[in-house]
Design a protein around this motif. Structure first.
Motif, mmCIF file in Angstrom:
data_model
loop_
_atom_site.group_PDB
_atom_site.id
_atom_site.type_symbol
_atom_site.label_atom_id
_atom_site.label_comp_id
_atom_site.label_asym_id
_atom_site.label_seq_id
_atom_site.Cartn_x
_atom_site.Cartn_y
_atom_site.Cartn_z
ATOM 1 N N ALA A 76 0.820 -1.202 0.000
ATOM 2 C CA ALA A 76 0.000 0.000 0.000
ATOM 3 C C ALA A 76 0.858 1.258 0.000
ATOM 4 C CB ALA A 76 -0.916 -0.001 1.220
ATOM 5 N N LYS A 77 0.915 1.929 -1.156
ATOM 6 C CA LYS A 77 1.569 3.227 -1.228
ATOM 7 C C LYS A 77 0.612 4.306 -0.759
ATOM 8 C CE LYS A 77 4.637 1.900 -5.023
ATOM 9 N NZ LYS A 77 5.091 2.200 -6.407
ATOM 10 N N GLU A 78 -0.666 4.006 -0.851
ATOM 11 C CA GLU A 78 -1.702 4.885 -0.332
ATOM 12 C C GLU A 78 -2.278 4.235 0.926
ATOM 13 O OE1 GLU A 78 -2.294 7.781 -1.598
ATOM 14 O OE2 GLU A 78 -0.951 7.523 -3.301
ATOM 15 N N PRO A 79 -2.997 5.019 1.750
ATOM 16 C CA PRO A 79 -3.586 4.433 2.962
ATOM 17 C C PRO A 79 -4.489 3.238 2.678
ATOM 18 C CG PRO A 79 -3.654 6.817 3.076
ATOM 19 C CD PRO A 79 -3.200 6.471 1.692
ATOM 20 N N LEU A 80 -5.201 3.284 1.554
ATOM 21 C CA LEU A 80 -6.082 2.187 1.175
ATOM 22 C C LEU A 80 -5.681 1.635 -0.188
ATOM 23 C CD1 LEU A 80 -9.624 3.520 2.192
ATOM 24 C CD2 LEU A 80 -8.276 1.770 3.357
ATOM 25 N N THR A 81 -5.651 0.324 -0.310
ATOM 26 C CA THR A 81 -5.336 -0.331 -1.570
ATOM 27 C C THR A 81 -6.455 -1.296 -1.932
ATOM 28 O OG1 THR A 81 -2.963 -0.224 -1.129
ATOM 29 C CG2 THR A 81 -3.699 -1.792 -2.799
ATOM 30 N N VAL A 82 -6.947 -1.192 -3.145
ATOM 31 C CA VAL A 82 -7.980 -2.096 -3.629
ATOM 32 C C VAL A 82 -7.349 -3.058 -4.634
ATOM 33 C CG1 VAL A 82 -10.182 -2.304 -4.837
ATOM 34 C CG2 VAL A 82 -9.784 -0.371 -3.296
ATOM 35 N N SER A 83 -7.616 -4.334 -4.480
ATOM 36 C CA SER A 83 -7.091 -5.337 -5.403
ATOM 37 C C SER A 83 -8.192 -6.326 -5.751
ATOM 38 C CB SER A 83 -5.896 -6.072 -4.780
ATOM 39 O OG SER A 83 -6.289 -6.745 -3.595
ATOM 40 N N GLY A 84 -8.009 -7.042 -6.853
ATOM 41 C CA GLY A 84 -9.000 -8.026 -7.248
ATOM 42 C C GLY A 84 -8.427 -9.017 -8.224
ATOM 43 N N SER A 85 -9.205 -10.028 -8.547
ATOM 44 C CA SER A 85 -8.767 -11.038 -9.497
ATOM 45 C C SER A 85 -9.969 -11.760 -10.089
ATOM 46 C CB SER A 85 -7.841 -12.061 -8.820
ATOM 47 O OG SER A 85 -8.547 -12.794 -7.832
ATOM 48 N N VAL A 86 -9.749 -12.325 -11.268
ATOM 49 C CA VAL A 86 -10.723 -13.197 -11.922
ATOM 50 C C VAL A 86 -9.967 -14.442 -12.352
ATOM 51 C CG1 VAL A 86 -12.318 -13.482 -13.844
ATOM 52 C CG2 VAL A 86 -12.119 -11.261 -12.713
ATOM 53 N N ALA A 87 -10.534 -15.618 -12.107
ATOM 54 C CA ALA A 87 -9.821 -16.853 -12.404
ATOM 55 C C ALA A 87 -10.730 -17.881 -13.064
ATOM 56 C CB ALA A 87 -9.229 -17.446 -11.132
ATOM 57 N N LEU A 88 -10.129 -18.691 -13.915
ATOM 58 C CA LEU A 88 -10.786 -19.856 -14.488
ATOM 59 C C LEU A 88 -9.998 -21.073 -14.022
ATOM 60 C CD1 LEU A 88 -12.849 -21.191 -16.406
ATOM 61 C CD2 LEU A 88 -11.171 -20.886 -18.244
ATOM 62 N N VAL A 89 -10.661 -22.015 -13.369
ATOM 63 C CA VAL A 89 -9.987 -23.217 -12.866
ATOM 64 C C VAL A 89 -10.601 -24.448 -13.521
ATOM 65 C CG1 VAL A 89 -9.380 -22.143 -10.671
ATOM 66 C CG2 VAL A 89 -11.519 -23.412 -10.864
ATOM 67 N N SER A 90 -9.773 -25.459 -13.751
ATOM 68 C CA SER A 90 -10.266 -26.677 -14.382
ATOM 69 C C SER A 90 -11.169 -27.474 -13.452
ATOM 70 C CB SER A 90 -9.086 -27.552 -14.826
ATOM 71 O OG SER A 90 -8.303 -27.940 -13.701
ATOM 72 N N SER A 126 -2.653 0.061 7.931
ATOM 73 C CA SER A 126 -2.549 -0.396 9.318
ATOM 74 C C SER A 126 -2.482 -1.913 9.405
ATOM 75 C CB SER A 126 -3.762 0.093 10.114
ATOM 76 O OG SER A 126 -4.953 -0.500 9.624
ATOM 77 N N GLY A 127 -2.801 -2.598 8.290
ATOM 78 C CA GLY A 127 -2.830 -4.053 8.278
ATOM 79 C C GLY A 127 -4.228 -4.635 8.231
ATOM 80 N N VAL A 128 -5.236 -3.796 8.457
ATOM 81 C CA VAL A 128 -6.626 -4.262 8.419
ATOM 82 C C VAL A 128 -7.061 -4.457 6.967
ATOM 83 C CG1 VAL A 128 -9.019 -3.666 8.965
ATOM 84 C CG2 VAL A 128 -7.193 -3.152 10.598
ATOM 85 N N TYR A 129 -7.777 -5.542 6.682
ATOM 86 C CA TYR A 129 -8.251 -5.799 5.335
ATOM 87 C C TYR A 129 -9.625 -6.452 5.368
ATOM 88 C CZ TYR A 129 -6.741 -10.593 6.328
ATOM 89 O OH TYR A 129 -6.569 -11.830 6.898
ATOM 90 N N ALA A 130 -10.325 -6.414 4.237
ATOM 91 C CA ALA A 130 -11.633 -7.048 4.108
ATOM 92 C C ALA A 130 -11.904 -7.282 2.626
ATOM 93 C CB ALA A 130 -12.731 -6.179 4.718
ATOM 94 N N GLY A 131 -12.811 -8.186 2.338
ATOM 95 C CA GLY A 131 -13.133 -8.432 0.941
ATOM 96 C C GLY A 131 -14.094 -9.571 0.775
ATOM 97 N N LEU A 132 -14.239 -10.019 -0.466
ATOM 98 C CA LEU A 132 -15.106 -11.145 -0.775
ATOM 99 C C LEU A 132 -14.486 -11.983 -1.875
ATOM 100 C CD1 LEU A 132 -16.743 -10.517 -3.665
ATOM 101 C CD2 LEU A 132 -17.934 -8.897 -2.192
#
Length: 260
Positions: free
Chosen positions: A38-52, A78-84
């Motif tokens: 995180a270069k900024e206070p908040l960082t947003v990340s995501g991914s899309v995957a295809l699995v066999s 701060s180390g706190v994170y959340a997502g789905l």
């Protein structure tokens, strides 16, 4: 994520997903959000995957068929994170007839010593549109990771306390992972072993062990992976759980992930 119905009241065969890519994809989503630089206070990340094949702790939740998965997370410096994290499932009516798993997570990750980090949080497994039973449950987790040169070692535990979806019994899953980046290449070798125990749908036969060996190749924001996944569950165990041995059995699992 997970559930296997082993004769619990009002339930059918239902097992659905936690670590690294196709095998423990939810854990991967948690780790991706927590480890974002995180270069900024908040960082947003995501991914899309295809699995066999969607494997959860060595067990196929997509009935040996391909699955589409996606994740999005937010991390604070701060180390706190959340997502789905979400995945398609087998489409044969398990977990109340839903074809989708949706996992929500939140936690904290940070350095606790040189080259050593601690990660703890809570996962909630949901099955939108499910009917006819209690399938959704929560599972706290904690893990410690340490870097040894090019090798990262991780040990962790997931604990599902007594709740309706676990048949009013608790379940514990202990796991360990090694990941070694090959110098001068985009290749990372990976190994995993885990043991699940509890008189719950999460542990067919009450206790079993799963393991995997594989490798990832990264290029820009794409990662391709292959892993050999297996368990010590037998054909008789599958029959007792009302499914086929192939669902419990060994398989090569391929994945292609795009991160953003």
């Amino acid at each position: 994520m997970r559930l296997f119905k082993l004769g619990l009241p009002g339930a059918a065969l239902a097992f659905s997903a936690v670590f690294a890519a196709p095998v423990y994809a939810q854990d991967a989503a948690v780790e991706n959000a927590a480890e974002a630089e995180a270069k900024e206070p908040l960082t947003v990340s995501g991914s899309v995957a295809l699995v066999s094949e969607y494997k959860f702790r060595g067990i196929s939740l997509s009935d040996k068929n391909p699955a589409v998965q996606g994740a999005i997370g937010i991390a604070h410096d701060s180390g706190v994170y959340a997502g789905l994290w979400s995945s398609s499932t087998d489409g044969f009516g398990e977990v109340g007839g839903t074809n989708m798993e949706l996992d929500l997570y939140a936690g904290w990750k940070g350095d606790v010593a040189p080259d050593t980090s601690f990660d703890a949080g809570l996962l909630y497994y949901a099955y939108p549109g499910s009917k006819g039973g209690d399938y959704e449950f929560f599972e706290p987790y904690a893990q410690v990771s340490r870097q040894f040169g090019p090798v990262n070692a991780n040990v962790g535990v997931n604990f599902a306390p007594s709740q309706k979806a676990t048949g009013s019994n608790s379940n514990i899953y202990v796991h360990g992972e090694l990941a070694a980046a090959l110098a001068g290449t985009p290749v990372t070798l990976k190994a995993h072993v885990g043991h699940s125990k509890g008189d719950t749908p999460l542990s067919p036969t009450g206790a079993y062990t799963d393991w995997s060996l594989g490798a990832d190749v990264a290029w820009k924001n794409l990662t391709a992976g292959i892993a050999w996944v297996d368990t010590d569950l037998k054909a008789a165990d599958a029959a007792a759980a009302g499914t086929r041995k192939s669902v419990f059995g060994s398989a090569f699992v391929a994945t292609l992930t795009a991160s953003f």
